[in-house]
Motif scaffolding. Sequence first.
Motif, mmCIF file in Angstrom:
data_model
loop_
_atom_site.group_PDB
_atom_site.id
_atom_site.type_symbol
_atom_site.label_atom_id
_atom_site.label_comp_id
_atom_site.label_asym_id
_atom_site.label_seq_id
_atom_site.Cartn_x
_atom_site.Cartn_y
_atom_site.Cartn_z
ATOM 1 N N SER A 1 -47.126 18.591 34.194
ATOM 2 C CA SER A 1 -47.337 18.376 35.630
ATOM 3 C C SER A 1 -48.105 17.082 35.881
ATOM 4 O O SER A 1 -47.852 16.368 36.855
ATOM 5 C CB SER A 1 -48.081 19.561 36.247
ATOM 6 O OG SER A 1 -49.392 19.675 35.731
ATOM 7 N N GLN A 2 -49.047 16.771 34.980
ATOM 8 C CA GLN A 2 -49.777 15.511 35.109
ATOM 9 C C GLN A 2 -48.851 14.313 34.917
ATOM 10 O O GLN A 2 -48.943 13.313 35.626
ATOM 11 C CB GLN A 2 -50.900 15.469 34.074
ATOM 12 C CG GLN A 2 -52.130 16.267 34.460
ATOM 13 C CD GLN A 2 -52.965 15.544 35.494
ATOM 14 O OE1 GLN A 2 -53.513 14.480 35.244
ATOM 15 N NE2 GLN A 2 -53.054 16.114 36.690
ATOM 16 N N ARG A 3 -47.948 14.419 33.957
ATOM 17 C CA ARG A 3 -47.014 13.317 33.724
ATOM 18 C C ARG A 3 -46.065 13.146 34.901
ATOM 19 O O ARG A 3 -45.682 12.023 35.243
ATOM 20 C CB ARG A 3 -46.243 13.562 32.423
ATOM 21 C CG ARG A 3 -45.418 12.371 31.936
ATOM 22 C CD ARG A 3 -46.268 11.128 31.726
ATOM 23 N NE ARG A 3 -47.285 11.291 30.728
ATOM 24 C CZ ARG A 3 -47.143 10.983 29.447
ATOM 25 N NH1 ARG A 3 -45.997 10.504 28.990
ATOM 26 N NH2 ARG A 3 -48.158 11.131 28.609
ATOM 27 N N VAL A 4 -45.688 14.243 35.535
ATOM 28 C CA VAL A 4 -44.853 14.161 36.734
ATOM 29 C C VAL A 4 -45.588 13.397 37.835
ATOM 30 O O VAL A 4 -45.003 12.583 38.553
ATOM 31 C CB VAL A 4 -44.455 15.570 37.223
ATOM 32 C CG1 VAL A 4 -43.798 15.492 38.599
ATOM 33 C CG2 VAL A 4 -43.502 16.229 36.227
ATOM 34 N N LYS A 5 -46.892 13.642 37.973
ATOM 35 C CA LYS A 5 -47.685 12.915 38.981
ATOM 36 C C LYS A 5 -47.749 11.429 38.654
ATOM 37 O O LYS A 5 -47.683 10.579 39.546
ATOM 38 C CB LYS A 5 -49.098 13.497 39.049
ATOM 39 C CG LYS A 5 -49.164 14.881 39.671
ATOM 40 C CD LYS A 5 -50.595 15.404 39.696
ATOM 41 C CE LYS A 5 -50.663 16.807 40.320
ATOM 42 N NZ LYS A 5 -52.046 17.344 40.337
ATOM 43 N N LEU A 6 -47.867 11.124 37.376
ATOM 44 C CA LEU A 6 -47.860 9.719 36.963
ATOM 45 C C LEU A 6 -46.512 9.091 37.266
ATOM 46 O O LEU A 6 -46.434 7.952 37.742
ATOM 47 C CB LEU A 6 -48.180 9.615 35.470
ATOM 48 C CG LEU A 6 -48.283 8.203 34.888
ATOM 49 C CD1 LEU A 6 -49.322 7.381 35.624
ATOM 50 C CD2 LEU A 6 -48.596 8.264 33.397
ATOM 51 N N GLY B 1 -38.930 13.498 37.097
ATOM 52 C CA GLY B 1 -39.300 14.888 37.336
ATOM 53 C C GLY B 1 -39.786 15.603 36.088
ATOM 54 O O GLY B 1 -40.166 14.989 35.086
ATOM 55 N N THR B 2 -39.756 16.927 36.150
ATOM 56 C CA THR B 2 -40.278 17.749 35.057
ATOM 57 C C THR B 2 -39.512 17.515 33.758
ATOM 58 O O THR B 2 -40.111 17.413 32.681
ATOM 59 C CB THR B 2 -40.216 19.238 35.441
ATOM 60 O OG1 THR B 2 -41.023 19.454 36.604
ATOM 61 C CG2 THR B 2 -40.720 20.118 34.309
ATOM 62 N N LYS B 3 -38.187 17.426 33.839
ATOM 63 C CA LYS B 3 -37.392 17.210 32.633
ATOM 64 C C LYS B 3 -37.717 15.875 31.983
ATOM 65 O O LYS B 3 -37.927 15.791 30.754
ATOM 66 C CB LYS B 3 -35.899 17.268 32.973
ATOM 67 C CG LYS B 3 -35.003 17.083 31.745
ATOM 68 C CD LYS B 3 -33.529 17.197 32.111
ATOM 69 C CE LYS B 3 -32.655 16.992 30.879
ATOM 70 N NZ LYS B 3 -31.216 17.086 31.193
ATOM 71 N N GLY B 4 -37.770 14.831 32.804
ATOM 72 C CA GLY B 4 -38.085 13.510 32.264
ATOM 73 C C GLY B 4 -39.477 13.452 31.675
ATOM 74 O O GLY B 4 -39.698 12.845 30.619
ATOM 75 N N ALA B 5 -40.438 14.107 32.344
ATOM 76 C CA ALA B 5 -41.810 14.123 31.847
ATOM 77 C C ALA B 5 -41.891 14.854 30.515
ATOM 78 O O ALA B 5 -42.571 14.412 29.577
ATOM 79 C CB ALA B 5 -42.734 14.779 32.872
ATOM 80 N N VAL C 1 -48.369 26.711 26.764
ATOM 81 C CA VAL C 1 -47.649 25.788 25.890
ATOM 82 C C VAL C 1 -46.162 25.908 26.175
ATOM 83 O O VAL C 1 -45.577 26.985 26.072
ATOM 84 C CB VAL C 1 -47.946 26.093 24.407
ATOM 85 C CG1 VAL C 1 -47.090 25.204 23.497
ATOM 86 C CG2 VAL C 1 -49.420 25.888 24.108
ATOM 87 N N ARG C 2 -45.546 24.806 26.546
ATOM 88 C CA ARG C 2 -44.119 24.790 26.857
ATOM 89 C C ARG C 2 -43.266 24.322 25.681
ATOM 90 O O ARG C 2 -42.139 24.778 25.496
ATOM 91 C CB ARG C 2 -43.858 23.871 28.060
ATOM 92 C CG ARG C 2 -44.518 24.327 29.352
ATOM 93 C CD ARG C 2 -44.002 25.691 29.775
ATOM 94 N NE ARG C 2 -44.544 26.095 31.073
ATOM 95 C CZ ARG C 2 -44.395 27.307 31.585
ATOM 96 N NH1 ARG C 2 -43.739 28.244 30.897
ATOM 97 N NH2 ARG C 2 -44.908 27.600 32.748
ATOM 98 N N VAL C 3 -43.818 23.375 24.911
ATOM 99 C CA VAL C 3 -43.085 22.831 23.765
ATOM 100 C C VAL C 3 -44.089 22.562 22.649
ATOM 101 O O VAL C 3 -45.237 22.183 22.916
ATOM 102 C CB VAL C 3 -42.359 21.511 24.115
ATOM 103 C CG1 VAL C 3 -41.464 21.058 22.953
ATOM 104 C CG2 VAL C 3 -41.554 21.630 25.391
ATOM 105 N N THR C 4 -43.653 22.772 21.417
ATOM 106 C CA THR C 4 -44.458 22.387 20.255
ATOM 107 C C THR C 4 -43.642 21.404 19.416
ATOM 108 O O THR C 4 -42.481 21.672 19.103
ATOM 109 C CB THR C 4 -44.831 23.609 19.401
ATOM 110 O OG1 THR C 4 -45.529 24.559 20.212
ATOM 111 C CG2 THR C 4 -45.734 23.205 18.243
#
Length: 299
Positions: free
Chosen positions: A47-52, A61-65, A32-35
């Motif tokens: 990571s899935q959102r980055v792929k999308l 990237g990771t920040k935007g995702a 869990v990275r954020v709650t």
Amino acid sequence: MANGVFGRAAGALIVGMLLSMAVAMPAFAQTVRVTVNGTPITDVQISQRVKLFALEGNRGGTKGATEQLIDEAVQMSEAKRLGITVSNAQVDDAFLQIARNIKLSEDKLRQMLQQGGINMDTLKDRLRAAIAWNAVTEMAVMPQVQISDLELDQKAAGQLKDYQSFDYILKEIIFVGQGSSKRTGDANRYRSRFAGCDSAVDVSMNFTDAAVIDVGRRNATQLPEAIAKELAGLNVGGISKPRVVENGVSMLAICEKTQAEDLTFIKGDLRAEQGNTALTDQVAKYLADLRKSAKIIYN
């Protein structure tokens, strides 16, 4: 605010998203990275959102995702507070619409997403959040957007050009057929004999393949600029110069001409423009306020 304005603005919030669907990924440990208000966002979701993003050409990237997932968690929390739910059928319908928008079958879209390594839940979560947020917008934000009719009147009057300040009742005289030179010659001969709308049909009987069409009432803002400018310089009983159109040569005759007092045509465009801008701004503010009051914990 007209429903059509809001409908277009709200619809744009979904259509602008390239969403996807794919086979399930193997299960493995997630961190869990954020709650957000008790809802966890994991490293796998990010990571899935980055792929999308990569599939869409989005370089967030990771920040935007991560930020997008936080927004969606906030949006879903607000939807829940308002009693808004999104059915699986709504999600399926949205997916089908996306496939149609990019001119792919559902199977082809699934294959594309599978090749990108995108999990089914990535699609479903993002679609569900978008649909829920549209419902929140309609329920909680749209009623707050007010457009002043007085302000619209003032802006419309300021935008009105001299040649646009007329209402007309028009007839179109069209010479049907190919050979624009001959047809233009016929139109000019008709024009020289034209003595007003009452005799327009009688005069046309002297020509081959000439038709008189009742155009009806038109505001100058509904006409192409060049034609509006020409008609502004003519009086009742006047007729425009011939112009070549798709099926022949056309002229417009002025049966009535009055000073326009109704700014509806200009106000309609202004209302849509201002409504969309005001709605977009209000939606952004609403989400920003929700984020400020949300309990967001970064791990």
